[in-house]
Design an enzyme around this catalytic site. Structure first.
Site, PDB file in Angstrom:
ATOM      1  N   GLU A   5     -85.644 -52.726 -48.562  1.00  0.00           N
ATOM      2  CA  GLU A   5     -85.348 -53.030 -47.162  1.00  0.00           C
ATOM      3  C   GLU A   5     -85.532 -54.534 -46.977  1.00  0.00           C
ATOM      4  O   GLU A   5     -86.648 -55.041 -47.062  1.00  0.00           O
ATOM      5  CB  GLU A   5     -86.285 -52.212 -46.270  1.00  0.00           C
ATOM      6  CG  GLU A   5     -85.800 -52.033 -44.861  1.00  0.00           C
ATOM      7  CD  GLU A   5     -84.379 -51.498 -44.766  1.00  0.00           C
ATOM      8  OE1 GLU A   5     -84.056 -50.507 -45.436  1.00  0.00           O
ATOM      9  OE2 GLU A   5     -83.574 -52.106 -44.020  1.00  0.00           O
ATOM     10  N   SER A   6     -84.416 -55.222 -46.734  1.00  0.00           N
ATOM     11  CA  SER A   6     -84.476 -56.686 -46.732  1.00  0.00           C
ATOM     12  C   SER A   6     -85.419 -57.243 -45.661  1.00  0.00           C
ATOM     13  O   SER A   6     -86.096 -58.250 -45.893  1.00  0.00           O
ATOM     14  CB  SER A   6     -83.078 -57.276 -46.564  1.00  0.00           C
ATOM     15  OG  SER A   6     -82.470 -56.782 -45.399  1.00  0.00           O
ATOM     16  N   CYS A  65     -78.587 -55.803 -53.889  1.00  0.00           N
ATOM     17  CA  CYS A  65     -78.596 -55.111 -52.605  1.00  0.00           C
ATOM     18  C   CYS A  65     -79.455 -55.875 -51.584  1.00  0.00           C
ATOM     19  O   CYS A  65     -79.074 -56.964 -51.179  1.00  0.00           O
ATOM     20  CB  CYS A  65     -79.025 -53.667 -52.806  1.00  0.00           C
ATOM     21  SG  CYS A  65     -78.417 -52.607 -51.486  1.00  0.00           S
ATOM     22  N   ARG A  89     -75.124 -56.555 -43.432  1.00  0.00           N
ATOM     23  CA  ARG A  89     -76.007 -55.449 -43.816  1.00  0.00           C
ATOM     24  C   ARG A  89     -75.379 -54.105 -43.470  1.00  0.00           C
ATOM     25  O   ARG A  89     -74.650 -53.993 -42.501  1.00  0.00           O
ATOM     26  CB  ARG A  89     -77.350 -55.555 -43.088  1.00  0.00           C
ATOM     27  CG  ARG A  89     -78.178 -56.752 -43.508  1.00  0.00           C
ATOM     28  CD  ARG A  89     -79.503 -56.762 -42.776  1.00  0.00           C
ATOM     29  NE  ARG A  89     -80.296 -55.582 -43.131  1.00  0.00           N
ATOM     30  CZ  ARG A  89     -81.251 -55.080 -42.346  1.00  0.00           C
ATOM     31  NH1 ARG A  89     -81.508 -55.610 -41.170  1.00  0.00           N
ATOM     32  NH2 ARG A  89     -81.930 -54.030 -42.745  1.00  0.00           N
ATOM     33  N   ILE A  91     -76.070 -48.123 -52.213  1.00  0.00           N
ATOM     34  CA  ILE A  91     -76.976 -47.372 -51.330  1.00  0.00           C
ATOM     35  C   ILE A  91     -77.213 -48.181 -50.061  1.00  0.00           C
ATOM     36  O   ILE A  91     -77.870 -49.229 -50.110  1.00  0.00           O
ATOM     37  CB  ILE A  91     -78.321 -47.074 -52.041  1.00  0.00           C
ATOM     38  CG1 ILE A  91     -78.075 -46.304 -53.350  1.00  0.00           C
ATOM     39  CG2 ILE A  91     -79.252 -46.293 -51.115  1.00  0.00           C
ATOM     40  CD1 ILE A  91     -79.307 -46.179 -54.230  1.00  0.00           C
ATOM     41  N   ARG A  92     -76.664 -47.719 -48.978  1.00  0.00           N
ATOM     42  CA  ARG A  92     -76.741 -48.468 -47.703  1.00  0.00           C
ATOM     43  C   ARG A  92     -76.503 -49.954 -47.972  1.00  0.00           C
ATOM     44  O   ARG A  92     -77.262 -50.822 -47.558  1.00  0.00           O
ATOM     45  CB  ARG A  92     -78.080 -48.237 -47.004  1.00  0.00           C
ATOM     46  CG  ARG A  92     -78.301 -46.771 -46.626  1.00  0.00           C
ATOM     47  CD  ARG A  92     -79.560 -46.574 -45.805  1.00  0.00           C
ATOM     48  NE  ARG A  92     -79.455 -47.326 -44.551  1.00  0.00           N
ATOM     49  CZ  ARG A  92     -80.395 -48.151 -44.105  1.00  0.00           C
ATOM     50  NH1 ARG A  92     -81.488 -48.366 -44.779  1.00  0.00           N
ATOM     51  NH2 ARG A  92     -80.219 -48.773 -42.969  1.00  0.00           N
ATOM     52  N   HIS A 132     -76.570 -51.326 -57.221  1.00  0.00           N
ATOM     53  CA  HIS A 132     -77.875 -51.199 -57.897  1.00  0.00           C
ATOM     54  C   HIS A 132     -77.709 -51.078 -59.414  1.00  0.00           C
ATOM     55  O   HIS A 132     -77.679 -49.953 -59.932  1.00  0.00           O
ATOM     56  CB  HIS A 132     -78.605 -49.957 -57.379  1.00  0.00           C
ATOM     57  CG  HIS A 132     -79.224 -50.127 -56.035  1.00  0.00           C
ATOM     58  ND1 HIS A 132     -80.554 -50.421 -55.859  1.00  0.00           N
ATOM     59  CD2 HIS A 132     -78.676 -50.067 -54.791  1.00  0.00           C
ATOM     60  CE1 HIS A 132     -80.823 -50.526 -54.563  1.00  0.00           C
ATOM     61  NE2 HIS A 132     -79.691 -50.317 -53.893  1.00  0.00           N
ATOM     62  N   GLU A 141     -79.799 -51.407 -61.642  1.00  0.00           N
ATOM     63  CA  GLU A 141     -81.002 -50.861 -62.295  1.00  0.00           C
ATOM     64  C   GLU A 141     -81.000 -49.329 -62.269  1.00  0.00           C
ATOM     65  O   GLU A 141     -81.858 -48.699 -62.876  1.00  0.00           O
ATOM     66  CB  GLU A 141     -82.264 -51.427 -61.626  1.00  0.00           C
ATOM     67  CG  GLU A 141     -82.677 -50.802 -60.292  1.00  0.00           C
ATOM     68  CD  GLU A 141     -81.796 -51.218 -59.113  1.00  0.00           C
ATOM     69  OE1 GLU A 141     -80.760 -51.876 -59.315  1.00  0.00           O
ATOM     70  OE2 GLU A 141     -82.150 -50.836 -57.979  1.00  0.00           O
TER      71      GLU A 141
END
Ligand code: GLN
Length: 190
Positions: free
Chosen positions: A48-49, A79, A106, A135-136, A172, A174
């Site tokens: 969550e940034s 992300c 975002r 993802i979002r 993502h 990873e």
């Protein structure tokens, strides 16, 4: 051996550490600014940034990181990490390192499809398509002249980019078995 720090304030840091170790790097979780000392590269993970940004300020990462990045420290932001590195974030009044000349939005892909996977072509990774997990995810709405777009969706929207020592991805890397994106970043670290 390359020593890569993974910012571990919040978000998907464990997965980045695992994949970097699999590739033969020394990967360490970075929770305090002094742990940045001696790293050859840094990963800012997804999460969550706004939370990561707030914690970065709280722990005093902002000053040291901006200086290190300005001095050429290679950084990979995925992300939320991409949002934290972008010079312009549409609709965010949170903290950003403002390190790469891109404009991001975002949660750009809408609620109903806020998570999806798709194959993308990433020429710097070679021919086989790359399975990208969103993802979002944020979108890249604009890139500056010095920015190289590494990957785009079929509609032309960029989803990965590089400017000098900064590499970013909206997805993502990873979370897949495919380690080519991290290998590419380790090549930037060199
Ligand atoms: N939606 C998150 C944000 O705006 C990013 C999501 C992620 O990192 N997977 O910070």
């Amino acid at each position: 051996m390359k020593r890569i720090g993974v910012l571990a304030l919040q978000g998907a840091h464990i997965e980045h550490i695992a994949i970097l170790r699999r590739l033969g790097a020394e990967a360490i979780a970075v929770r305090l600014p002094q742990e940045l000392e001696g790293v050859d590269g840094l990963v800012i993970p997804g999460g969550e940034s706004t939370t990561i940004g707030r914690l970065m300020q709280l722990y005093g990462f902002n000053v040291s990181l901006q200086r290190l990045i300005g001095d050429g420290l290679p950084v990979l932001g995925t992300c939320a990490g991409m949002i934290l590195l972008a010079k312009q974030v549409i609709g965010l009044n949170g903290y950003s390192l403002a390190a790469i000349d891109i404009q991001v939005r975002r949660n750009a892909f809408g609620r109903q499809v806020d998570s999806f996977e798709t194959d993308v072509q990433i020429p710097v990774l070679g021919d086989p398509l790359y399975r990208a997990i969103f993802i979002r995810a944020p979108s890249i709405e604009g890139v500056g002249r010095g920015v190289e777009v590494l990957a785009s969706l079929p509609d032309g929207k960029p989803v990965a980019a590089r400017e000098g020592n900064i590499v970013v991805a909206a997805f993502h890397p990873e979370l897949t078995e495919d380690s080519r994106f991290h290998s590419y970043f380790l090549g930037v670290v060199d």
